[in-house]
Design a protein around this motif. Structure first.
Motif, PDB file in Angstrom:
ATOM      1  N   SER A 220      42.041  62.718 -23.988  1.00 33.27           N
ATOM      2  CA  SER A 220      42.297  63.776 -23.084  1.00 33.27           C
ATOM      3  C   SER A 220      42.626  64.987 -23.887  1.00 33.27           C
ATOM      4  O   SER A 220      42.082  66.106 -23.672  1.00 33.27           O
ATOM      5  N   ASP A 224      40.635  68.598 -23.974  1.00 32.72           N
ATOM      6  CA  ASP A 224      41.409  69.971 -23.972  1.00 32.72           C
ATOM      7  C   ASP A 224      41.263  71.061 -24.952  1.00 32.72           C
ATOM      8  O   ASP A 224      41.081  71.960 -24.942  1.00 32.72           O
ATOM      9  N   GLY A 227      38.202  72.820 -24.711  1.00 35.43           N
ATOM     10  CA  GLY A 227      38.119  73.806 -23.538  1.00 35.43           C
ATOM     11  C   GLY A 227      37.986  73.213 -22.021  1.00 35.43           C
ATOM     12  O   GLY A 227      37.661  74.010 -21.196  1.00 35.43           O
ATOM     13  N   TYR A 228      38.035  71.836 -22.132  1.00 31.67           N
ATOM     14  CA  TYR A 228      37.717  71.360 -20.672  1.00 31.67           C
ATOM     15  C   TYR A 228      38.937  71.212 -19.680  1.00 31.67           C
ATOM     16  O   TYR A 228      40.084  71.408 -20.230  1.00 31.67           O
ATOM     17  N   SER A 229      38.839  71.650 -18.479  1.00 28.88           N
ATOM     18  CA  SER A 229      39.653  71.628 -17.555  1.00 28.88           C
ATOM     19  C   SER A 229      40.349  70.446 -17.194  1.00 28.88           C
ATOM     20  O   SER A 229      39.738  69.464 -17.587  1.00 28.88           O
ATOM     21  N   SER A 230      41.678  70.426 -16.552  1.00 30.64           N
ATOM     22  CA  SER A 230      42.289  69.336 -15.889  1.00 30.64           C
ATOM     23  C   SER A 230      41.385  68.266 -15.037  1.00 30.64           C
ATOM     24  O   SER A 230      41.269  66.940 -15.047  1.00 30.64           O
ATOM     25  N   SER A 231      40.552  69.296 -14.107  1.00 29.33           N
ATOM     26  CA  SER A 231      39.898  68.609 -13.347  1.00 29.33           C
ATOM     27  C   SER A 231      38.850  67.972 -13.956  1.00 29.33           C
ATOM     28  O   SER A 231      38.210  66.909 -13.483  1.00 29.33           O
ATOM     29  N   ALA A 232      38.272  68.267 -15.012  1.00 31.03           N
ATOM     30  CA  ALA A 232      37.237  67.602 -15.895  1.00 31.03           C
ATOM     31  C   ALA A 232      37.675  66.699 -16.596  1.00 31.03           C
ATOM     32  O   ALA A 232      36.917  65.548 -16.703  1.00 31.03           O
ATOM     33  N   LEU A 233      38.622  66.545 -16.879  1.00 34.22           N
ATOM     34  CA  LEU A 233      39.287  65.511 -17.598  1.00 34.22           C
ATOM     35  C   LEU A 233      39.384  64.222 -16.634  1.00 34.22           C
ATOM     36  O   LEU A 233      38.831  63.198 -17.097  1.00 34.22           O
ATOM     37  N   ASP A 283      30.831  69.667 -26.792  1.00 30.52           N
ATOM     38  CA  ASP A 283      30.801  70.633 -25.828  1.00 30.52           C
ATOM     39  C   ASP A 283      29.626  70.647 -24.938  1.00 30.52           C
ATOM     40  O   ASP A 283      29.504  71.467 -24.213  1.00 30.52           O
TER      41      ASP A 283
END
Length: 382
Positions: A220, A224, A227-233, A283
């Motif tokens: 996680s 992060d 640049g991935y969002s929390s929803s993407a995680l 990415d």
């Protein structure tokens, strides 16, 4: 089969609350980052000794299922202490007892399940899948619940899950052991353990768990950082569990067509490919999604194949002891080493290097499997 499935559902449902949310609960009780890391490390540390210790006690017992039930009672009682206000010292003590007991019961129950599936071990996945379903259901349900409740309410939310696990343990027992298998039980356990292919299997299990170190510890954080969002995680984690459910659901079909050795080897190669993709193309959403679908092979396929091997190598009541060694050696020692080594590599060279080394570790495991336990032409599907 419903009774067997109910235990997996309750056990992994509780794990679905513990794994993502317990550190938040500890933070809510006022613990700092250093204290939380110490307390959470007890989960892996107790895995080194708890499974083998409890399984050994059960194997020596005239009525081994009593040890499963005692373990579930002590799990529930020790966990109930978290409903009290505890300082760090008491949290440490309670965590030691709780983690020891919680980690102790599953290897014995795996043995109970396999004792009911003598000659039908390929059906294991259709029972085990309910554990994954319970995990996913609780992760989602508790996530919504904790948006409206204080995180300190988590122990109260989890208590019914452990009560359900105890109730299921009371309803389950070992299956009957066929005469041929009973005779096999007379073979000395240590002599089986010293066989080259058995040693190779446990080495492969340790290396596989070692390769999961960066994933379980920093995946996680790695996403992060890119640049991935929390929803993407959440999406990436969910993909892994969903494909895991698919493999367990169709495991009967899989093992009717391919041997456990074949599935094991493919899972090791898939793990090596998965960690390499995560390291080299973090990415790329498309490639990261593909990497997560490989969880179907690198985790679920490997785990299901491992159960087939444990049935083959250690029949009858020897299986309970073997399950303890398997969990302690792979999830215990492998889990601790994987977390520590990946953390050291991460500090020195970053996440990409940690995942590349994980890829290399899986590749080494694949070589070991190919040399000592690879599929033979005359080998029939498990």
């Amino acid at each position: 089969m419903l009774r067997l499935s109910s235990f997996y559902f309750a056990y992994y449902a509780a794990l679905g609350a513990f794994t993502p949310y317990w550190s938040l609960y500890l933070k809510g009780t006022g613990q700092d980052v250093a204290a939380i890391s110490v307390l959470m490390s007890l989960w892996y540390a107790t895995r080194v000794v708890a499974p083998s210790t409890w399984s050994t006690l059960a194997a020596r017992s005239a009525n081994p299922v009593h040890w499963l039930r005692i373990g579930c009672v002590l799990t529930l009682l020790s966990f109930s202490a978290f409903t009290l206000e505890l300082d760090f010292a008491w949290l440490f003590v309670v965590m030691c007892v709780f983690c020891f007991m919680y980690n102790a019961v599953m290897p014995q129950f795996e043995s109970i399940t396999l004792s009911h599936l003598v000659g039908r071990a390929e059906r294991y996945g259709r029972i085990r899948v309910w554990g994954s379903i319970g995990f996913v259901a609780v992760v989602a349900l508790f996530g919504v619940s904790l948006d409206h409740l204080p995180v300190t309410a988590l122990p109260w939310l989890m208590l019914p899950l452990f009560a359900g696990m105890l109730a299921s343990a009371m309803m389950n027992d070992y299956g009957r052991t066929p005469a041929a298998q009973a005779e096999a039980d007379t073979v000395n356990f240590l002599s089986r353990l010293r066989r080259p292919e058995v040693i190779a299997f446990f080495i492969v299990a340790l290396l596989m768990q070692l390769s999961f170190g960066p994933y379980y510890t920093f995946y996680s954080i790695y996403l992060d950082e890119h640049g991935y969002s929390s929803s993407a995680l959440g999406m990436f984690w969910s993909i892994g569990v969903i494909v895991e459910i698919a493999v367990f659901t169709f495991s009967t079909w899989i093992f009717r067509r391919w041997s456990a050795s074949t599935v094991l080897l493919i899972s090791l190669v898939a793990a090596s490919l998965r960690w390499a993709v995560i390291a080299l193309w973090p990415d790329s959403v498309a490639l990261m999604t593909i990497a997560q679908t490989l969880h179907a092979l690198s985790f679920a396929g490997f785990f299901a194949a491992s159960m087939q091997f444990l049935v083959k190598f250690f029949p009858g009541r020897q299986n309970g002891h073997a399950q303890g060694i398997f969990y302690g050696f792979s999830s215990g020692i492998g889990g601790v080493l994987g977390a520590l080594l990946s953390g050291l590599v991460w500090k020195v060279s970053g996440g990409d290097t940690a995942f590349l080394l994980a890829s290399a570790t899986s590749a080494v495991a694949a070589v070991v499997a190919w040399v000592w336990i690879r599929p033979r032409r005359q080998e029939a599907p498990a």
